[in-house]
Each structure stands twice: as structure tokens, then as C-alpha cells.
Scaffold this active site. Structure first.
Site, short mmCIF file in Angstrom:
data_model
loop_
_atom_site.label_atom_id
_atom_site.label_comp_id
_atom_site.label_asym_id
_atom_site.label_seq_id
_atom_site.Cartn_x
_atom_site.Cartn_y
_atom_site.Cartn_z
NE ARG A 1 5.08 -2.10 -0.52
CZ ARG A 1 5.34 -3.03 0.38
NH1 ARG A 1 5.10 -2.81 1.66
NH2 ARG A 1 5.84 -4.19 0.01
NE ARG B 1 0.51 -2.99 1.20
CZ ARG B 1 1.43 -3.80 1.73
NH1 ARG B 1 1.46 -4.00 3.02
NH2 ARG B 1 2.29 -4.42 0.96
#
Ligand code: AMP
Length: 193
Positions: A134, A128
């Protein structure tokens, strides 16, 4: 009203499955991670403080998170119910949530705990990290987040187990398979819309 907690370690699929639950059962989604990232993005005082913890893979202090949840619940007085995603993460948060809901003459009805082996969590989170943007999806911070989960958050499941509210669901299959197992539990309480 029906209130659900989707519980599990980072990378267990809480965010993905919350979106599925929201569209099937029309619950109001409350993700403390999303709320905090929004504060960070807007560089509010709360966001600036929270970022210091988030970037280290540590939990943001309870009082910050509890205050945020309280106002979020108040924003949706007409909700069919709430799905809490990434909250509560400590025993103090769980107790605070019980008090908030009691004040609204409701309660947590069900806690679904997604069970995923640690190796698979790391694999998913690193994958991810390549696209999420992030700042806490780097390998170093991921290790700390998982450690923080087992130290502070996993024990919260005992709290709900003691109240007979906890259901464990296998979360290492594909998205559809996991969602089917989740709906099997929710359907005991609430019909899809
Ligand atoms: P998440 O998106 O749920 O993985 O959360 C990302 C980060 O936000 C966590 O690693 C924590 O630093 C912070 N965070 C999110 N929810 C909470 C919470 N309920 N309590 C404390 N910190 C939180």
C-alpha cells in the site's frame, strides 16, 4: 437485518476482524478503503481523484464515499446485514448512512470501537507496510492518517454514543482474543450462522 460498524483508527485491526465477523455471521462486508483501492487500481476517474487524497493520508471527500456506499448497499438487497469497515469516518458520512438505511427501513444496530494505543498502531502499520504494497503505509503517511483519524473520525464515536449504540472493545491483544471480545458484543443481537 443486523448492521454493524467496526470503528477504530488505522491499524486497529478493522480489516482482519471484519473478515472474521463475515465468516462467522455471514454479513455483507463493505470496506470503503478496499472499494477506493479497487477504483485506484482500475484508474477510474473516481480512483484518480481519490488517490490524490489517499497518498497524502487525507480523507477522500464525503460525497465521493457516500455515493460509493449507496450503490454498494443496493447491490445486496438479500443481505443478512452489513458490516461497515472504515466507514463512516466523518459526522456527515454518519448522518448520510442513517438516511440511506432509514430509506431501506433499517438502521445501525451496533458500533464496535476498537481501542488500541497510538504507539501500537504505528508499530503495526509500519510492520504491515513492509508487505502490504500500500502506497499509504509509509511512515510519513501513517502519521498523517492517524492525525486525520483523531481530528475527523474519532468524534464520530460521540454521535453513536449519544444514540447508545457504541461499545468499546480492547483491540491491543492478539487477533483471537480481540475477536472473542467482538463476538461477545455481536452475540447480544445475532447468532453465528
Ligand atoms: P483504509 O483502508 O480504511 O485505511 O483507507 C485508506 C484510505 O482511503 C484512507 O486513508 C482515506 O484516504 C481513504 N478512505 C477510506 N475510507 C474512507 C472514508 N470512509 N472516507 C474518506 N476517505 C476514506
Amino acid at each position: 437485518m443486523f448492521n454493524l460498524i467496526l470503528f477504530g483508527p488505522p491499524g486497529s485491526g478493522k480489516g482482519t476482524q471484519s473478515a472474521n465477523v463475515v465468516s462467522t455471521y455471514q454479513l455483507q462486508h463493505i470496506s470503503t478503503g478496499d472499494l477506493l483501492r479497487d477504483e485506484v487500481g482500475r484508474q477510474t476517474p473516481l480512483g484518480v481523484e481519490a488517490k490524490r487524497y489517499m497518498d497524502q493520508g487525507l480523507l477522500v471527500p464525503d460525497e465521493v464515499v457516500i455515493g460509493m456506499i449507496s450503490s454498494k448497499i443496493d447491490e445486496s438487497p438479500e443481505a443478512r446485514g452489513f458490516i461497515f469497515d472504515g466507514f463512516p469516518r466523518t459526522r456527515a458520512q454518519a448522518e448520510a448512512l442513517d438516511k440511506l438505511l432509514e430509506f431501506k427501513e433499517t438502521e445501525i444496530h451496533l458500533v464496535i470501537s476498537l481501542i488500541v494505543p497510538e504507539q501500537e498502531l504505528t508499530r503495526r502499520l509500519i510492520g504491515r507496510g513492509a508487505t502490504s504494497g500500500r502506497s499509504d503505509d509509509t511512515e510519513e503517511v501513517i502519521v498523517k492518517r492517524i492525525k486525520e483519524y483523531y481530528a475527523k473520525t474519532e468524534p464520530v464515536s460521540d454521535y453513536y454514543n449519544a444514540h447508545s449504540k457504541l461499545e468499546r472493545v480492547k483491540g491491543d491483544g492478539n487477533i483471537e482474543e480481540t475477536f472473542r471480545l467482538i463476538t461477545k458484543e455481536i452475540d447480544k443481537y445475532l447468532l453465528p450462522v
